[in-house]
Design a protein around this motif. Structure first.
Motif, PDB file in Angstrom:
ATOM      1  N   HIS A  79       0.851  -1.198   0.000  1.00 56.99           N
ATOM      2  CA  HIS A  79       0.000   0.000   0.000  1.00 56.99           C
ATOM      3  C   HIS A  79       0.878   1.236   0.000  1.00 56.99           C
ATOM      4  O   HIS A  79       2.080   1.157   0.241  1.00 56.99           O
ATOM      5  CB  HIS A  79      -0.969  -0.005   1.187  1.00 56.99           C
ATOM      6  N   ASP A  83       6.217   4.147   5.081  1.00 53.64           N
ATOM      7  CA  ASP A  83       6.963   3.108   5.795  1.00 53.64           C
ATOM      8  C   ASP A  83       6.972   1.777   5.034  1.00 53.64           C
ATOM      9  O   ASP A  83       7.577   0.804   5.482  1.00 53.64           O
ATOM     10  CB  ASP A  83       6.438   2.933   7.234  1.00 53.64           C
ATOM     11  N   HIS A  84       6.313   1.737   3.871  1.00 52.52           N
ATOM     12  CA  HIS A  84       6.348   0.544   3.014  1.00 52.52           C
ATOM     13  C   HIS A  84       6.940   0.850   1.640  1.00 52.52           C
ATOM     14  O   HIS A  84       7.176  -0.051   0.844  1.00 52.52           O
ATOM     15  CB  HIS A  84       4.938  -0.034   2.862  1.00 52.52           C
ATOM     16  N   ASP A 312      -0.423  -3.859   6.097  1.00 55.98           N
ATOM     17  CA  ASP A 312      -0.952  -3.139   7.260  1.00 55.98           C
ATOM     18  C   ASP A 312      -2.472  -3.249   7.332  1.00 55.98           C
ATOM     19  O   ASP A 312      -3.132  -2.421   7.970  1.00 55.98           O
ATOM     20  CB  ASP A 312      -0.587  -1.646   7.181  1.00 55.98           C
ATOM     21  N   HIS A 345       0.459  -4.578  10.335  1.00 51.47           N
ATOM     22  CA  HIS A 345       0.664  -3.197  10.794  1.00 51.47           C
ATOM     23  C   HIS A 345       1.570  -3.076  12.019  1.00 51.47           C
ATOM     24  O   HIS A 345       1.227  -2.437  13.014  1.00 51.47           O
ATOM     25  CB  HIS A 345      -0.692  -2.516  11.068  1.00 51.47           C
ATOM     26  N   HIS A 346       2.749  -3.703  11.929  1.00 58.20           N
ATOM     27  CA  HIS A 346       3.797  -3.517  12.938  1.00 58.20           C
ATOM     28  C   HIS A 346       3.345  -3.870  14.356  1.00 58.20           C
ATOM     29  O   HIS A 346       3.916  -3.391  15.321  1.00 58.20           O
ATOM     30  CB  HIS A 346       4.338  -2.075  12.879  1.00 58.20           C
TER      31      HIS A 346
HETATM   32 ZN   LIG Z   1       3.182   0.317   7.927  1.00 62.35          ZN
END
Ligand SMILES: [Zn+2]
Length: 428
Positions: A79, A83-84, A312, A345-346
């Motif tokens: 997505h 952070d991706h 995520d 999602h971490h």
């Molecule tokens: Zn993320």
């Protein structure tokens, strides 16, 4: 060379990218080191690298190049969050593009024909332009939210959260363009559609479990019906207008400063500003969640093993495959057999729905049990959510459950760049 038949093992590398995701999944088809391996890169991004240990995206990109032997079978960008994605921009992005992926897989929301202004969307994506347009407008809102915080008198923690979520939701145009210009087939997938990965991964079955299209489920855009969401719609329009004209957002608004306020009303200003801070934070939270729900959810079936990579994806995205789709009972059965789970999602509280976690049959409190569920999380404490509200990422209660009932690996255990990634070998 004989054609590849089916993998004998899979190696998962989870790189230390701080707050972000970067997984190199290697499918091993035989003894011969390079010729019989196929490598899939799932996401490459970071919003915050560890301060210690000398980690950099540059060294991650170089390690990927080396481990992949100069060639990627596929790149997956789950997505459009920084952070991706950030690693696909700039120099590191060029390095990855040079690995010539045969397939670039993204969610349907990235389909060029679903974008506003494009003509004739594919049938499955009809009626999606408004939603995709709203997703694009989120980047403007994120940008203006970042500008707002400079002048905002709000608690430091609120400002930090707005800054963090705002930055994650910026447009990442450089990375998006690099992905778009990569050679190979471009596949824009949705629940039940083909991933395009089968042809580069012989003997592997890939199920796309999310995101649903709007025709399949309105849940991914559900918040658009709510007032608070209307608010950011307006904000997005106003923001675009402000950007185009260079005018302030509310040009006719009276300007007041603390010094001109009657003394008996001065208590009021900080309160108003604090409310404004909270509202802004709520807005960027909604943006963040909405974008997370456009995440690809991929389930790889390799031999007897099932590997789940949900990006995520949060609850609204999951609900379609788990409950609403007519194939939901079969999907749940498939998910009950998952061997490896990339924690969503971490490790946030609403990306591993209990209805998903409860399905996993290979959970086992006995750490020596054979065939025990393996879980992997890429995360960084102290960046997202708050302990006071019980929204910290990774969520401590979830981590406890993961540690108790699965073989748990976290990138937080990587403290020096001499070991740049977690490496997990899975015989299949
Ligand atoms: Zn993320």
């Amino acid at each position: 060379m004989a054609p590849l038949k089916k993998p004998t093992s899979v190696t998962i590398r989870s790189y230390q990218v701080g707050f972000g995701d970067c997984f190199l999944v290697s499918f091993n088809y035989g003894e011969d080191a390079t010729a019989s391996r196929r490598h899939v890169l799932i996401d490459f991004g970071s919003t915050s690298l560890p301060k210690q240990g000398g980690f950099s995206l540059d060294s991650v990109a170089k390690d990927i190049k080396e481990k992949a032997g100069g060639k990627l079978a596929a790149v997956v960008a789950t997505h459009r969050h920084r952070d991706h994605l950030s690693g696909f921009g700039g120099e590191t992005g060029r390095l990855i593009a040079d690995l010539n992926p045969d397939v670039v897989l993204q969610p349907w929301t990235e389909h060029p024909k679903a974008q506003p202004g494009a003509t004739s969307p594919p049938a499955a994506l009809e009626g999606a332009k408004g939603f995709v347009g709203a997703l694009a407008a989120m980047h403007d809102v994120a940008r203006f939210s970042l500008q707002e915080i400079a002048a905002l008198r709000a608690p430091k923690t609120v400002k930090e959260q707005i800054a963090f979520l705002g930055e994650d939701n910026l447009a990442n145009l450089d990375a998006v363009k690099t992905l778009m210009n990569m050679g190979g087939d471009h596949v824009y997938a949705y629940y039940g559609s083909k991933s395009g990965l089968e042809k580069v991964l012989p003997g592997v079955k890939v199920h796309v479990l999310g995101p649903p299209t709007l025709k399949q489920s309105r849940a991914v855009e559900q918040q658009r019906d709510e007032d608070r969401d209307e608010f950011w719609h307006l904000q997005a329009k106003a923001s675009r207008r402000a950007a185009a004209t260079g005018q302030p957002l509310f040009p006719r608004a009276a300007q007041v400063t603390g010094s001109v306020l009657p003394v008996e009303t001065r208590w009021f200003l900080p309160r108003i500003e604090s409310v404004r801070g909270d509202q802004l934070l709520e807005i960027v939270r909604i943006l963040d969640k909405q974008m997370n729900n456009t995440s690809l959810i991929l389930l790889f079936e390799v031999g007897t093993k099932k590997l789940l990579f949900p990006g995520d994806a949060q609850l609204e995205n999951w609900m379609y495959s788990l409950k609403e789709a007519k194939e939901a009972p079969a999907v749940r059965k498939l998910l009950s057999k998952v061997d490896v789970y990339k924690v969503g999602h971490h490790g946030s509280l609403n990306a591993t729905p209990k209805s998903l976690w409860n399905l996993f049959q290979k959970k086992n409190p006995d750490e020596h049990a054979t065939g025990r569920l393996q879980t992997i999380v890429s995360t960084m404490t102290g960046k997202h959510g708050s302990v006071d509200r019980g929204t910290e990422v990774p969520r401590s209660k979830l981590v406890q459950a993961l540690k108790m009932e699965s073989t748990f690996a976290t990138t937080q255990s990587l403290t020096s760049r001499t070991v740049p990634c977690l490496k997990i070998d899975i015989p299949v």
